[in-house]
Design an enzyme around this catalytic site. Sequence first.
Site, PDB file in Angstrom:
ATOM      1  N   ASP B  32       0.693  -1.239   0.139  1.00  0.00           N
ATOM      2  CA  ASP B  32      -0.033   0.258  -0.102  1.00  0.00           C
ATOM      3  C   ASP B  32       0.879   1.329  -0.051  1.00  0.00           C
ATOM      4  O   ASP B  32       1.787   1.302  -0.649  1.00  0.00           O
ATOM      5  CB  ASP B  32      -0.911   0.017   1.251  1.00  0.00           C
ATOM      6  CG  ASP B  32      -2.094   0.709   0.922  1.00  0.00           C
ATOM      7  OD1 ASP B  32      -2.229   1.773   0.644  1.00  0.00           O
ATOM      8  OD2 ASP B  32      -3.294  -0.132   1.036  1.00  0.00           O
ATOM      9  N   HIS B 105      -3.708   5.967   3.601  1.00  0.00           N
ATOM     10  CA  HIS B 105      -4.439   4.683   2.963  1.00  0.00           C
ATOM     11  C   HIS B 105      -3.765   3.579   3.602  1.00  0.00           C
ATOM     12  O   HIS B 105      -4.546   2.789   4.221  1.00  0.00           O
ATOM     13  CB  HIS B 105      -4.365   4.733   1.510  1.00  0.00           C
ATOM     14  CG  HIS B 105      -4.974   3.824   0.780  1.00  0.00           C
ATOM     15  ND1 HIS B 105      -4.848   2.584   0.653  1.00  0.00           N
ATOM     16  CD2 HIS B 105      -6.695   3.966   0.263  1.00  0.00           C
ATOM     17  CE1 HIS B 105      -5.900   1.926   0.036  1.00  0.00           C
ATOM     18  NE2 HIS B 105      -6.815   2.573  -0.274  1.00  0.00           N
ATOM     19  N   SER B 435     -10.997  -0.835  -0.699  1.00  0.00           N
ATOM     20  CA  SER B 435      -9.820  -0.969   0.058  1.00  0.00           C
ATOM     21  C   SER B 435     -10.089  -1.167   1.618  1.00  0.00           C
ATOM     22  O   SER B 435      -9.044  -1.727   2.163  1.00  0.00           O
ATOM     23  CB  SER B 435      -9.288   0.598   0.049  1.00  0.00           C
ATOM     24  OG  SER B 435      -8.362   0.757  -1.345  1.00  0.00           O
TER      25      SER B 435
END
Lengths: 85, 660
Positions: B32, B105, B435
């Site tokens: 990620d 994220h 996600s």
Amino acid sequence: EEQLKMEKTTYIVHMAKSQMPATFDEHAHWYASSLESVSDSAEMLYTYDNVIHGFSTRLTDQEAKSLEGLPGILAILPQVRYELH
Amino acid sequence: TTRTPLFLGLDRNDGFIPQSDSTGEMIVGVLDTGAWPESQSFDDKGLGAVPSNWKGQCEVGKNFNFSSCNRKLIGARFFSKGYEATLGPIDETKESKSPRDDDGHGTHTSTTAAGSVVEGASLFGYAAGAARGMAARARVATYKVCWLGGCFSADILAGMDKAIEDGVNVISMSLGGGMTDYYRDSLAIGAFSAMERGILVSCSAGNAGPSSFSLSNVAPWITTVGAGTLDRDFPAYVTLGNGKNFSGVSLYSGKPLSDSLLPLIYAGNASNFSNGNLCMKGTLIPSKVAGKIVLCDRGVNARVQKGTVVKEAGGVGMILANTEANGEELVADAHLLPASAVGQSDGDIIKRYLSSDANPTATITFAGTKVGIQPSPVVAAFSSRGPNSITPDILKPDVIAPGVNILAGWTGAAGPTGLAVDTRRVGFNIISGTSMSCPHVSGLAAMIKAVHPDWSPAAVRSALMTTAYNTYKTGAMIQDIATGKASTPFDHGSGHVDPVSALDPGLVYDLAVEDYIGFLCALNYSQVQFTLLARRNFTCDPSKKYSVTDLNYPSFAVPFETAIEGGGASASATSVVKHTRTLTNVGSPATYKVSVSSETRSVKIAVQPESLTFSSPNEKKTYTVTFTTPSMPSGTTSFARLEWSDGKHIVGSPIAFTWT
């Protein structure tokens, strides 16, 4: 036109490990030798050991075509961009 | 995350799952944007020594030292060569050339999968509670492969290469690209190699819903995860001058609007641009919006950016109205100005009020966090949908998991909106996407693997799929928020994960490498394609009949081809498709009986045998299902369900029929 010819793209080069000539001890040396034979300037970005047999590099169109013709080259795939979800 | 452990029933098994020492041996590798090591979710208090088989490293780089890792965040690497080769050197004033997460994220996904327990977590008081990852005692290794300009396949392959070498047990990837055949897709190639080494790879299904054929990451050796809602909401009420009230959602936390009504304007009427309704940057006329609440339509640019555009133009509030693309799905955001997101139908009513009243007014009030919202879960509108465009015979997504308004750890380098103008800093953020659902499943898979270390990745996935539920307690099918109607297996796959049941599935559909090789033979893979995907020379046995329908998948997709006779579709032609499956006993000796329910009578479904008796652990039994149908108009779809039960366990499989 000349400029376009010199423009480089990032590729992932897949090699057939079983076709490595006996003159090489390590596949990484074989990858490097193959790359050097088509380009004076191309650098290896990564060599991959587990997910594929091969490496990634930047090549011109001409260099990619030359590499494609070498023994043991399975495929030369352009790098792809992925997005977070 | 807060609420999702409760929503998933993990609290019921708190006694043995999160405390189990074996979960501390599990390592989740997350590819990620890196990790923010100072996040409380990476606190390693109470964790034992790093697993002895771990070969990973804590790579040093800008703002990231050896000491950034600990017994929770046991590995951190970064891969930027592919990115830099294409887009030029990383601008280190904007992002760290190190495993440090400047985006948020990666911290969100990794802490969702395996973050430690943090009491008193919230975003500005919203979603308050004890936050924890699904496998709270598992270890995290982060592989930063995504940068400001995206995630490049050379880096992703390098990240997966290292993750495999380092010794992770689960790989979590909340990213995807276009739809391409497996042998050309770096994620599928890397995942194949991981699967061979017993590593479960969980990927997000994508956010391209509700369009059909919108899935990413559909290779059968990948666990593909769609998104559903929780039973939690963040209401923000819109009151109009005509006295009507509407319930929207918001995570706004600043100074509230005054109680008195304020002028209201439609963005499309405050702009000279044809797309002014979208509140794109520079499209609003300040003199028309100053001091007013502005109604913007959802779509094209980021939801939080619309709020900034309104604020910069002098607006004091925003109503964000869904359009047809999102229907009634409400996604909450930490806007920088008072704002509420409303569904399409409420948005349409507010727009009618705007066009019919000479002096429209409104106000917005914020009501914090509400739980117990029903029905829940519902399939998120954005969650990508089947059918599978690469192999229509494999049903995807596999499961859905919580992916809407999820609270988890965040970076200290960006505000909760991610906008440059957002100078707020938070320890936790609430965001949405597949996600977010993917790492839920990654963490749950790690937990199951810890309890059943001998299970293959396919067995773990099978347990999650066959125990997933697709109806509410009322018996009604899980809804699709995009339509307000019942969802189908093309939306929810096998259903919503139920991790407690997945720990004891009774039977599993197992798959080994050779099964996937057989699958590739069934796809008529050439020698070169084989080697590209599976790094081996393999010649399919010409005397053997390979069929995709024989892949021991825990769900069924049955595409029927409309028979053509004499140049036209024949109404009398009959199609027969046979699937073979093998069940492995992972429970006690028992006799399982099959039952089939179908919404169509057009397809005859025959299971042979109808009863399977297992007398020992790991015993395998094979059955066949024969689907027989007359020709139907092209584009027709229908669904059914097959269940094996011993009275204690239900081993469920969805069936999706399509006629092309």
